[in-house]
Motif scaffolding. Structure first.
Motif, mmCIF file in Angstrom:
data_model
loop_
_atom_site.group_PDB
_atom_site.id
_atom_site.type_symbol
_atom_site.label_atom_id
_atom_site.label_comp_id
_atom_site.label_asym_id
_atom_site.label_seq_id
_atom_site.Cartn_x
_atom_site.Cartn_y
_atom_site.Cartn_z
ATOM 1 N N MET A 1 0.847 -1.198 0.000
ATOM 2 C CA MET A 1 0.000 0.000 0.000
ATOM 3 C C MET A 1 0.880 1.244 0.000
ATOM 4 O O MET A 1 1.832 1.332 0.771
ATOM 5 N N ASP A 2 0.547 2.221 -0.872
ATOM 6 C CA ASP A 2 1.300 3.452 -0.893
ATOM 7 C C ASP A 2 0.493 4.576 -0.240
ATOM 8 O O ASP A 2 -0.632 4.374 0.229
ATOM 9 N N ALA A 3 1.091 5.785 -0.185
ATOM 10 C CA ALA A 3 0.443 6.913 0.488
ATOM 11 C C ALA A 3 -0.885 7.277 -0.164
ATOM 12 O O ALA A 3 -1.855 7.633 0.513
ATOM 13 N N ARG A 4 -0.936 7.188 -1.493
ATOM 14 C CA ARG A 4 -2.181 7.546 -2.196
ATOM 15 C C ARG A 4 -3.329 6.628 -1.789
ATOM 16 O O ARG A 4 -4.445 7.082 -1.535
ATOM 17 N N GLU A 5 -3.047 5.323 -1.712
ATOM 18 C CA GLU A 5 -4.092 4.377 -1.321
ATOM 19 C C GLU A 5 -4.507 4.596 0.136
ATOM 20 O O GLU A 5 -5.688 4.500 0.481
ATOM 21 N N ALA A 6 -3.524 4.903 1.006
ATOM 22 C CA ALA A 6 -3.855 5.177 2.412
ATOM 23 C C ALA A 6 -4.790 6.371 2.521
ATOM 24 O O ALA A 6 -5.765 6.359 3.291
ATOM 25 N N LYS A 7 -4.522 7.438 1.764
ATOM 26 C CA LYS A 7 -5.387 8.619 1.793
ATOM 27 C C LYS A 7 -6.764 8.301 1.212
ATOM 28 O O LYS A 7 -7.776 8.828 1.688
ATOM 29 N N ARG A 8 -6.821 7.431 0.186
ATOM 30 C CA ARG A 8 -8.121 7.048 -0.379
ATOM 31 C C ARG A 8 -8.971 6.324 0.674
ATOM 32 O O ARG A 8 -10.166 6.630 0.860
ATOM 33 N N LEU A 9 -8.353 5.396 1.390
ATOM 34 C CA LEU A 9 -9.089 4.669 2.432
ATOM 35 C C LEU A 9 -9.503 5.607 3.559
ATOM 36 O O LEU A 9 -10.596 5.483 4.128
ATOM 37 N N ALA A 10 -8.614 6.557 3.896
ATOM 38 C CA ALA A 10 -8.953 7.524 4.939
ATOM 39 C C ALA A 10 -10.159 8.365 4.519
ATOM 40 O O ALA A 10 -11.060 8.629 5.323
ATOM 41 N N ASN A 11 -10.182 8.794 3.260
ATOM 42 C CA ASN A 11 -11.312 9.599 2.788
ATOM 43 C C ASN A 11 -12.609 8.803 2.778
ATOM 44 O O ASN A 11 -13.685 9.357 3.033
#
Length: 314
Positions: free
Chosen positions: A1-11
């Motif tokens: 998992m990269d930062a972009r995917e982490a932010k997507r899940l957070a959103n």
């Protein structure tokens, strides 16, 4: 998992609120995601952030120092090897908690951690608490560092050190002399200081609060652990010095000012002043140095120094 995917899940987790993910930084085997009010993205919010684990779980976490590690420790698999003695298992979890937060940029300070763990095993009291040694780096991703404020070592008083130079947890009273002097310097520069000594809000704006020695052993003189950590913290300065984006290095006191030899002054900026904990005329000089306005001028942008604890002033 990269930062972009982490932010997507957070959103996805934040859906239905006015909040939106703003920054993701790697910590241990998870991502720590901060968020802002979508309508007021420049306003610092109360509270903490979100932990996004590698299996996709999203967990709300408070801003209490050490809370992220506590949550991750609770989720960490335990007892995989029933033959592993409990003290060895605790040591392994401590090593996991100390993983380097700037992967691919810094080499892990394995020897430094080993030296400190040897002291702890011998019954020595070492500050800050295990897992907070690299808190300053964990709070500010490498590419987001705008300012580095260099200190000497953690506070010698139990409960004061939190892994950020000059910062103490918000409940600490009375405030250390250095914090009171920093507050006086803020007032001199036209900023309204908070009623506490938690400076983590600076870190969330790209201010790296870096001590030259990342641990302090109770009963020893100031700087006693500098030989343990000097190579590593010098490495931190060197990799920042090699970065394309200019950085402002704030060097308070004689020991911090030695760092200036590692900084390319033709590309970066250095701001010097006496140490905030100095006495007499030196303390007055520290408070009147104009550090905070000078940093903002050199950045060409504004650090909201009054938002020291990450609390909203709206």
């Amino acid at each position: 998992m990269d930062a972009r995917e982490a932010k997507r899940l957070a959103n996805e987790h934040l859906r239905g609120s006015r909040l939106t993910a703003s920054r993701a930084s790697r910590h241990r085997d998870a991502w720590v995601v901060s968020y802002v009010d979508a309508d007021n993205p420049d306003v610092m919010l109360d509270g903490g952030g979100l932990i996004v684990t590698m299996d996709g779980a999203v967990i709300d976490v408070s801003s209490v120092p050490g809370e992220i590690d506590r949550v991750l420790d609770e989720r960490a698999p335990r007892g995989e090897d029933p033959d592993l003695p409990r003290d060895e298992a605790e040591e392994l979890r401590a090593l996991i908690a100390a993983r380097l937060p700037w992967p691919g940029v810094l080499e892990e300070p394995v020897e430094a951690f080993a030296a400190v763990e040897q002291l702890r095993s011998a019954g020595r009291e070492v500050f800050p608490a295990r897992g907070l040694e690299l808190a300053a780096l964990a709070l500010v991703p490498f590419q987001e560092v705008r300012v580095v404020i260099v200190g000497l070592d953690p506070y010698p008083t139990p409960g004061h050190a939190m892994g950020l130079a000059f910062s103490v947890p918000p409940e600490v009273r009375p405030l250390p002399a250095g914090v009171r002097s920093i507050h006086a310097a803020m007032r001199h520069d036209g900023f309204d200081p908070p009623d506490h000594g938690d400076l983590s809000g600076w870190a969330r704006q790209g201010v790296l609060l870096l001590n030259r020695a990342l641990t302090y052993e109770r009963g020893r003189k100031a700087g006693a652990h500098l030989p343990i950590w000097r190579d590593f913290t010098d490495q931190v300065i060197r990799v920042l010095n090699e970065r394309d984006e200019p950085v402002v290095f704030v060097l308070w006191g004689n020991e911090a000012q030695k760092v200036g030899a590692l900084v390319d002054a033709s590309h970066h900026h250095t701001v010097t002043a006496p140490h905030p904990s100095s006495r007499g005329a030196y303390r007055k000089a520290s408070q009147d140095a104009g550090t905070f306005t000078t940093v903002n001028r050199l950045l060409g942008a504004e650090i909201h120094w009054e938002q020291a604890g990450g609390r909203s002033h709206s």
